[in-house]
Structure formats: structure tokens, C-alpha cells
Design an enzyme around this catalytic site. Structure first.
Site, short mmCIF file in Angstrom:
data_model
loop_
_atom_site.label_atom_id
_atom_site.label_comp_id
_atom_site.label_asym_id
_atom_site.label_seq_id
_atom_site.Cartn_x
_atom_site.Cartn_y
_atom_site.Cartn_z
N LYS A 15 34.04 75.80 53.18
CA LYS A 15 35.18 75.00 52.73
C LYS A 15 35.62 74.05 53.85
CE LYS A 15 39.09 74.58 50.06
NZ LYS A 15 39.69 74.93 48.80
N ASN A 51 33.63 71.67 43.87
CA ASN A 51 34.00 71.78 42.46
C ASN A 51 32.84 72.27 41.60
OD1 ASN A 51 35.99 70.27 40.13
ND2 ASN A 51 36.88 70.83 42.09
N ARG A 98 59.65 65.12 51.63
CA ARG A 98 58.34 64.45 51.79
C ARG A 98 57.41 65.18 52.74
NH1 ARG A 98 61.64 59.75 52.17
NH2 ARG A 98 61.89 58.86 50.10
N LYS A 113 44.64 71.49 49.19
CA LYS A 113 44.86 71.08 47.79
C LYS A 113 46.04 71.89 47.29
CE LYS A 113 40.71 69.32 45.54
NZ LYS A 113 39.66 69.56 44.54
N ARG A 122 33.61 66.33 49.21
CA ARG A 122 34.44 67.48 48.86
C ARG A 122 34.26 67.89 47.41
NH1 ARG A 122 40.68 69.01 50.46
NH2 ARG A 122 40.69 70.91 49.21
N HIS A 158 37.50 74.95 34.53
CA HIS A 158 38.89 74.61 34.26
C HIS A 158 39.15 74.47 32.76
CE1 HIS A 158 39.97 72.91 38.52
NE2 HIS A 158 40.13 74.21 38.42
N HIS A 180 40.48 82.65 37.15
CA HIS A 180 39.85 81.42 37.63
C HIS A 180 38.39 81.66 38.06
CE1 HIS A 180 39.59 77.51 39.65
NE2 HIS A 180 39.18 78.12 40.75
N HIS A 218 33.37 74.04 38.30
CA HIS A 218 34.78 73.90 37.92
C HIS A 218 35.00 72.98 36.72
CE1 HIS A 218 35.41 75.96 41.66
NE2 HIS A 218 36.73 75.94 41.52
N GLU A 277 38.85 64.03 48.99
CA GLU A 277 37.87 64.20 47.91
C GLU A 277 37.34 62.87 47.38
OE1 GLU A 277 39.31 66.44 44.54
OE2 GLU A 277 37.46 67.56 44.46
N GLU A 323 33.99 82.36 43.69
CA GLU A 323 34.07 81.23 44.63
C GLU A 323 33.18 81.50 45.86
OE1 GLU A 323 35.31 78.45 43.86
OE2 GLU A 323 37.24 78.60 42.81
N1 LIG Z 1 43.96 74.95 46.28
C1 LIG Z 1 42.71 75.27 46.18
O1 LIG Z 1 41.84 74.72 46.88
C2 LIG Z 1 42.29 76.33 45.22
C3 LIG Z 1 41.01 76.88 45.32
C4 LIG Z 1 40.66 77.88 44.44
C5 LIG Z 1 41.58 78.35 43.52
N2 LIG Z 1 42.81 77.81 43.47
C6 LIG Z 1 43.80 78.30 42.53
O2 LIG Z 1 44.05 79.67 42.85
C7 LIG Z 1 44.43 80.36 41.67
C8 LIG Z 1 43.60 81.60 41.55
O3 LIG Z 1 43.87 82.44 42.65
P1 LIG Z 1 43.83 84.01 42.52
O4 LIG Z 1 42.56 84.40 41.97
O5 LIG Z 1 44.26 84.58 43.80
O6 LIG Z 1 44.87 84.26 41.37
P2 LIG Z 1 46.43 84.63 41.37
O7 LIG Z 1 47.16 83.91 42.38
O8 LIG Z 1 46.83 84.46 39.97
O9 LIG Z 1 46.41 86.16 41.76
C9 LIG Z 1 45.80 87.07 40.91
C10 LIG Z 1 46.68 88.29 40.68
O10 LIG Z 1 46.53 89.17 41.78
C11 LIG Z 1 47.80 89.48 42.31
N3 LIG Z 1 47.58 89.74 43.72
C12 LIG Z 1 47.19 88.87 44.67
N4 LIG Z 1 47.01 89.50 45.83
C13 LIG Z 1 47.27 90.80 45.63
C14 LIG Z 1 47.24 91.95 46.46
N5 LIG Z 1 46.85 91.91 47.73
N6 LIG Z 1 47.60 93.14 45.92
C15 LIG Z 1 47.95 93.21 44.61
N7 LIG Z 1 47.98 92.17 43.77
C16 LIG Z 1 47.64 90.97 44.28
C17 LIG Z 1 48.64 88.28 41.98
O11 LIG Z 1 49.99 88.58 42.00
C18 LIG Z 1 48.13 87.97 40.58
O12 LIG Z 1 48.70 88.82 39.65
C19 LIG Z 1 44.24 79.40 40.54
O13 LIG Z 1 45.48 78.85 40.19
C20 LIG Z 1 43.33 78.34 41.12
O14 LIG Z 1 43.49 77.11 40.49
C21 LIG Z 1 43.19 76.81 44.30
O1 LIG Z 2 39.04 72.51 47.58
C1 LIG Z 2 38.44 71.91 46.70
O2 LIG Z 2 38.23 70.70 46.75
C2 LIG Z 2 37.96 72.61 45.51
O3 LIG Z 2 37.50 71.98 44.58
C3 LIG Z 2 38.04 74.10 45.52
C4 LIG Z 2 38.03 74.69 44.14
O4 LIG Z 2 37.35 75.93 44.27
C5 LIG Z 2 39.45 74.98 43.62
O5 LIG Z 2 39.39 75.71 42.44
C6 LIG Z 2 40.35 73.80 43.44
O6 LIG Z 2 41.65 74.22 43.15
C7 LIG Z 2 39.94 72.91 42.33
O7 LIG Z 2 40.67 71.76 42.45
P1 LIG Z 2 40.72 70.66 41.33
O8 LIG Z 2 40.94 69.41 42.10
O9 LIG Z 2 39.40 70.65 40.60
O10 LIG Z 2 41.83 71.02 40.46
#
Ligand SMILES: NC(=O)c1ccc[n+]([C@@H]2O[C@H](COP(=O)([O-])OP(=O)(O)OC[C@H]3O[C@@H](n4cnc5c(N)ncnc54)[C@H](O)[C@@H]3O)[C@@H](O)[C@H]2O)c1
Ligand SMILES: O=C(O)C(=O)C[C@@H](O)[C@H](O)[C@H](O)COP(=O)(O)O
Length: 586
Positions: A453, A471, A339, A361, A467, A478, A490, A474, A463, A403
């Protein structure tokens, strides 16, 4: 391009010199130190008009003078020890002041001197060990730091520091049983130093030159504080080698640490593993499938199994090291194991540095859509190590700019200025050849985007409304990712989604064509996509109804009323949604 309001901020006060005893390191040795310390820091960036570039704090014997002078030399700045200034002002040595007036009077004099120097001296300032223990001095230091100053805590190894402090005189508090006194003072002071420091640099086993290098890396770090009434505050550290702070952020409670990463970032995970093992943690190296293939229930389940087999308890911890997909998954595992256990994100892609690693998130995808399962679960810290950019492919870097631009559109127009000014260099980012100037531009973009952010997350972690502005782009983004079976990156999908949202803003009477055109021009100039023709309106509409902002049958979008003025748009006329969609297919 559309000419928008430029929003520069300045913090200047007239330059005042300290009263007199600053030491300017000699020219020859300064050049040598510069050559050895290389180009770690651009002195212009650290110049803090009217205030010290950095203030060193720490125990007696930590090396504040020796290392401080080394740093001052390398930066071509003056060095000043507050004790010297006190002695000059009072015309007495520190022991004489103690003897004649006692400690409280000394602290009051010290407070006056330090407060004055914080508002006048422009070099590297070193404080006496007990200085931050005085409430007034501590408050002045906190104010200085809040306004952009850097407080460097030299965290000494007790044995090394005691040895050094026995050699130096002038320390009345260490006069009798030096060892016992040192340890007692350390126990009182370490938490205070740690709480006010911008950066803590362990000096154990380091030569003064090596320690100076670590300090300069630390001074060059940009730190964004994430706070809020419903979260434990944490810092996002942006800079070279920030990964070295891992033990400090993880703390002493964890025995086992699961290092979750993909094989594409092997070089960086090797470094993290070494740091963790050296700090005494038992490290479980967990390699997950790359990108969205890692954000599945099967991957999460296989990690739960390993944590169970390897005896992970509630006080153990997780480190997520990689792109956003990896940090999302690692955070989800941390949120669900027993948890919730402590976790630290080490983002390696631009997108993960500016967005995914911060804000808590966490989640995985399901057959039905993106991020449909997850939780809000805050990390203990985020270490955005710019060294990771040294292996980042161009297309992954460019998608991260999506972003970054989003944060400019919804809150910080200065981001848009910077993107405009450097579009060519950013678009042709080459990880094997990043100039110091470009790295500084990227660091500023990361800091600004994380600040946007942090603002939203701090005020609305779960959210409920505000927050949702993060999005922007998005809702369609998405849907595109899903319909493209995650072959689209993305950030690229979000870029198209922002053009769609801008069109919808115009069609519902909120912005003019010029701002819509600006979206296309800016995003296009960065190498981002601005159109998509891979699916039908009905498919997209069905997915948009499953978006997390939707409520029941009500569609909910984030649109713009102007740059930096996002608003919610609930249930717009379907014709407008359809028309906006048609406009991004061209
Ligand atoms: N939690 C959140 O608030 C939030 C916000 C935005 C995006 N996201 C999520 O993040 C993901 C997208 O992130 P991303 O664009 O980093 O994609 P990703 O994690 O898929 O990474 C992209 C590619 O780059 C590679 N990579 C990353 N860093 C590297 C480095 N330094 N050197 C070489 N290769 C490297 C990874 O292995 C992958 O192949 C999505 O799943 C999206 O939904 C989450
Ligand atoms: O942090 C947030 O809140 C965001 O919406 C950031 C977004 O850029 C990010 O892609 C996030 O993962 C989207 O979340 P979701 O709740 O729409 O799936």
C-alpha cells in the site's frame, strides 16, 4: 495448487565477533529474565546476522547499560557498551582520552569503533550519549536502520536520568554544572535521537525489568515508512501494545483529542483513553454507529457539532480507533474540521490494519454508492496494535484476508506463498487462542501488505494512475456491497471482485485459465467468497459506471497481465464484461 515462483529474500553476512569485551549475561539470570519477560519476542526473529540485534541510544543516565543488559539476558545475546570497547582499544579511560586529545579526537575514535561494531557485533549494543551527534556515526546508524536494524531510544525523564548520571563517573561532559549541562545537551540531542530511532521508549517511573519489556515490545515492532513528495512522511507501527505510542505520534501541540470509535471495540478505546488522559490531553469520547452505518453525513455532522461545542481548534487532534469504516469516517472528520487537523489511526480489524488506516483515503458513503464523498488526507501516524486481534471475530478477520490476497496478486507474490502455507490456520482464526507462531505470520502479512500500500500511495497519493492498482477487485466489489445493502463484508465482496477481474483478464487475452483457477482456489481456501448471484448484470453495470475509476462514459478496470503485473483496461468489449460476470454467478 498452481506452483508459482517463490520470492525469498536473504540478508546474510559471515558472523564476525567483536574484538573482545562483549559481556554475556550469566546463564541463571538469563533464564530468570526470560521467564519474567515471557514470550514477548522470538530471539530468532531479532537475530540480525553480522549486525547488532539492537542499538541503544539516549542521554547519560537513561539506563542504556542496565536495561540493555536485561534485554540481552532475556534474548540470550551478548551485551556491549561502545565506551568499554573504546577504552579497551585505546588502553585509556574515556576521561583520559578527553583530557589528552579533546572531544573531536574522541568522537573520531568513537566513530571508527561504532562503525566497526555495526558491521560485526551481533548482540545488544549500547552507545555513548553523544555518539549519534557525530555526522559519520549518525549516517552509519541510519544505514543500519534502513537495512533492518533496530535503534532503541531510551527517552529518560530528566530528573531520574540526572540522578543516575551523577552516580556514574566516566562522563567528562557532565563534569562541572551537571544539571545545566545535562539539560543543554538534552535539548540538542533529543531531536536527533528521535529522528533516527526505530522506537522510542519512555523510561519514566519504570523498573529496569518493565523498561526492558517495553523495549522488547518495541524491538518486535515492524515499521513501514510512508513517504512521498506530496505528503508529510509518517510511520505505520505494527506490534503488541503499539497504541502506547499515541502521545508520541500526536505530539505536544494538541490540547483536546477526539477519540472516535465504535462500542464494539470498547476494551481498546478504554486503553487508548487512559493513555491519552495520562499524557495530559483532554479527551472527548465519541462513539459512532457500527460499520457502514457510521460512514454517513449525519454521523460526520454530529461530530462536527461536538467539536464546535467543545472548542476544538486547529491544533487539536482526532484519533480514529476501530475497523476501516471508523478510520475512514474519523479521517474524513479530521480532513474537514477547520479544513484539516492532525489525526492518528488505530486500526483494530485486520482489514483496517492492512489497508484502510494507511494512505489517506478518507470518506463516507451516499445513497448512490460507496465512498463517493471524501478526500485524500494523510494521517500523522498509524498504530496497528496486534493486541486488538484478541477480540476480533473470525468472519471479520477472514474478510481482511481479501485485501491481503489482493496485495499479493498485484505486487508481492510472497504474500500468496504465506497465505497458501497457512491457509488452514488463518481460515480458522480464533481470537481467544492465537499462537505466537500464527501471530508472527499475521504480523508479517500485515507488514507486507502495508508495504504494498505504501508503495502505491507514496508514488501516487491522489490516484492519478498507479494507485488505482490497489482497486483490483473493487469495481465489482463495491457494486456487490451496494446491492447487498452493505450486509456483505467489504473484503468478501472484493474477493468475488478479484475472481471477476481475473476472468476479465483471461477473456481479454492477458492471463491463462490456470491463474484464474488459482484465484478461486486460494481465496476459497481462506474462507473467502468466490461467487455472487445477488443482482442483475444491468444493475451491476450501472454501478460500475459510477466507480471512481470511470471517466465520463468510459469504464475502467484493473486487471492482471500476470501475478504482480496489474494493468488498466479501459472500455473492454461489453460481451467480455458480461461473460466475466456470468462466470462469477456459478
Ligand atoms: N480508506 C481506505 O483506503 C480503505 C481501504 C479498505 C477498506 N476501506 C473501508 O473499510 C471498511 C471495511 O473495514 P472493516 O472490514 O474493518 O469493517 P468495519 O469497520 O465495518 O469493521 C467490521 C466489524 O468489526 C468490528 N471490529 C473491528 N475491530 C474489532 C476488534 N478488534 N474486536 C471486535 N470487533 C471489531 C467493527 O466494529 C465492525 O462491527 C469499508 O468501509 C471499506 O470501504 C477503506
Ligand atoms: O487505497 C486505495 O487507493 C484503495 O483503492 C484501497 C482499497 O482497498 C479500498 O477499499 C478503498 O477504500 C477503495 O477506495 P475507492 O476510491 O475505490 O472508494
Amino acid at each position: 495448487m498452481v506452483n508459482r515462483h517463490k520470492n525469498h529474500t536473504h540478508r546474510h553476512s559471515s558472523r564476525r565477533r567483536p574484538q573482545g569485551s562483549a559481556r554475556r549475561p550469566q546463564q541463571g539470570s538469563r533464564r530468570a529474565a526470560r521467564a519474567e519477560l515471557g514470550d514477548i519476542v522470538d530471539p530468532r526473529r531479532l537475530h540480525n546476522p553480522g549486525h547488532p540485534a539492537a542499538v541503544f541510544i539516549g542521554m547519560p543516565g537513561a539506563g542504556k547499560t542496565r536495561i540493555g543488559m536485561e534485554v540481552a539476558r532475556a534474548l540470550g545475546m551478548d551485551f556491549l557498551d561502545s565506551d568499554d570497547e573504546i577504552e579497551r582499544r585505546e588502553g585509556m579511560t574515556i576521561p583520559q582520552i578527553f583530557e589528552r586529545f579533546g572531544e573531536p579526537r574522541f568522537r573520531a575514535i568513537e566513530n571508527e569503533v561504532v562503525v566497526g561494531l555495526l558491521d560485526s557485533f551481533e548482540g545488544i549494543l549500547s552507545l555513548g550519549g553523544g555518539s549519534p551527534m557525530h555526522e559519520g556515526t549518525r549516517e552509519a546508524l541510519v544505514r543500519y536502520e534502513r537495512e533492518g536494524g533496530k535503534i532503541v531510544y531510551l527517552r529518560a525523564d530528566p530528573e531520574e536520568a540526572m540522578l543516575r548520571s551523577q552516580h556514574g563517573g566516566n562522563r567528562p561532559l557532565l563534569a562541572d554544572d551537571a544539571r545545566a549541562t545535562w539539560m543543554r545537551l538534552y535539548a540538542q540531542r533529543d531531536p536527533v535521537y528521535s529522528a533516527i530511532a526505530t522506537v522510542a521508549v519512555p523510561t519514566r517511573g519504570k523498573t529496569p525489568m518493565k523498561a526492558a519489556k517495553a523495549v522488547m515490545e518495541g524491538m518486535n515492532e515492524r515499521v513501514v515508512h510512508v513517504t512521498g513528495s506530496t505528503i508529510e512522511p509518517y510511520d505505520v507501527r505494527i506490534g503488541a501494545n503499539t497504541i502506547s505510542h499515541l502521545p508520541q505520534v500526536l505530539g505536544e501541540a494538541p490540547v483536546r483529542v477526539a477519540l472516535i470509535h465504535t462500542s464494539s471495540v470498547q476494551r481498546h478505546s478504554d486503553k487508548a483513553r487512559t493513555i491519552l488522559r495520562r499524557a495530559g490531553y483532554t479527551v472527548s469520547d465519541i462513539i459512532i454507529p457500527d460499520a457502514e452505518m457510521g460512514k454517513t453525513i449525519d454521523v460526520a455532522s454530529s461530530i462536527w457539532k461536538r467539536l464546535g461545542q467543545e472548542g476544538f481548534t486547529r491544533s487539536d487532534a482526532i484519533v480514529g480507533l476501530g475497523g476501516g469504516a471508523c478510520t475512514d469516517l474519523a479521517g474524513f472528520v479530521a480532513a474537514t474540521w477547520m479544513r484539516g487537523i492532525r489525526y492518528v489511526n488505530c486500526p483494530t480489524s485486520l482489514l483496517a490494519m492492512v489497508d484502510a488506516s494507511t494512505g489517506g483515503k478518507t470518506g463516507i458513503n451516499t445513497e448512490e454508492g460507496k465512498n463517493l464523498v471524501g478526500s485524500f488526507y494523510t494521517p500523522a501516524g498509524v498504530l496497528a496494535d496486534l493486541d486488538a486481534l484478541g477480540t476480533l471475530p473470525n468472519d471479520i478477520f477472514v474478510e481482511g484476508l481479501g485485501e491481503v490476497a489482493k496485495s499479493g496478486f498485484i505486487r508481492d507474490p510472497r504474500i500468496l506463498d504465506i497465505l497458501e502455507d497457512h491457509a488452514g490456520q488463518l481460515r480458522s482464526f480464533d481470537c481467544t487462542d492465537i499462537s505466537p507462531e500464527l501471530l508472527d505470520v499475521i504480523a508479517e502479512l500485515i507488514e507486507r501488505t502495508v508495504t504494498v500500500k505504501a508503495y502505491h500511495v507514496s508514488n501516487d497519493l491522489r490516484e492519478r494512475g498507479l494507485r488505482e492498482f490497489l482497486n483490483y477487485g473493487h469495481t465489482l466489489g463495491h457494486a456487490i456491497e451496494k446491492l447487498e445493502h452493505f450486509r456483505w463484508r467489504h473484503g468478501q465482496a472484493v474477493a468475488v471482485g478479484m475472481v471477476f477481474a481475473a476472468e476479465l483478464s483471461r477473456l481479454t487475452g492477458h492471463i491463462d485459465q490456470e491463474l484464474v483457477d488459482y484465484h478461486r482456489e486460494l481465496l476459497g481456501s481462506l474462507g473467502l467468497r468466490t461467487s455472487w448471484d445477488g443482482g442483475s448484470f444491468d444493475d451491476v453495470l450501472a454501478l460500475m459506471h459510477r466507480d471512481k475509476k470511470a471517466r465520463g462514459n468510459t469504464l475502467r478496470f484493473v486487471i492482471l497481465d500476470d501475478v504482480a503485473h496489474p494493468i488498466h483496461l479501459d472500455n473492454p468489449p461489453l460481451d467480455a464484461v458480461r461473460e466475466a460476470f456470468e462466470l462469477i454467478r456459478r
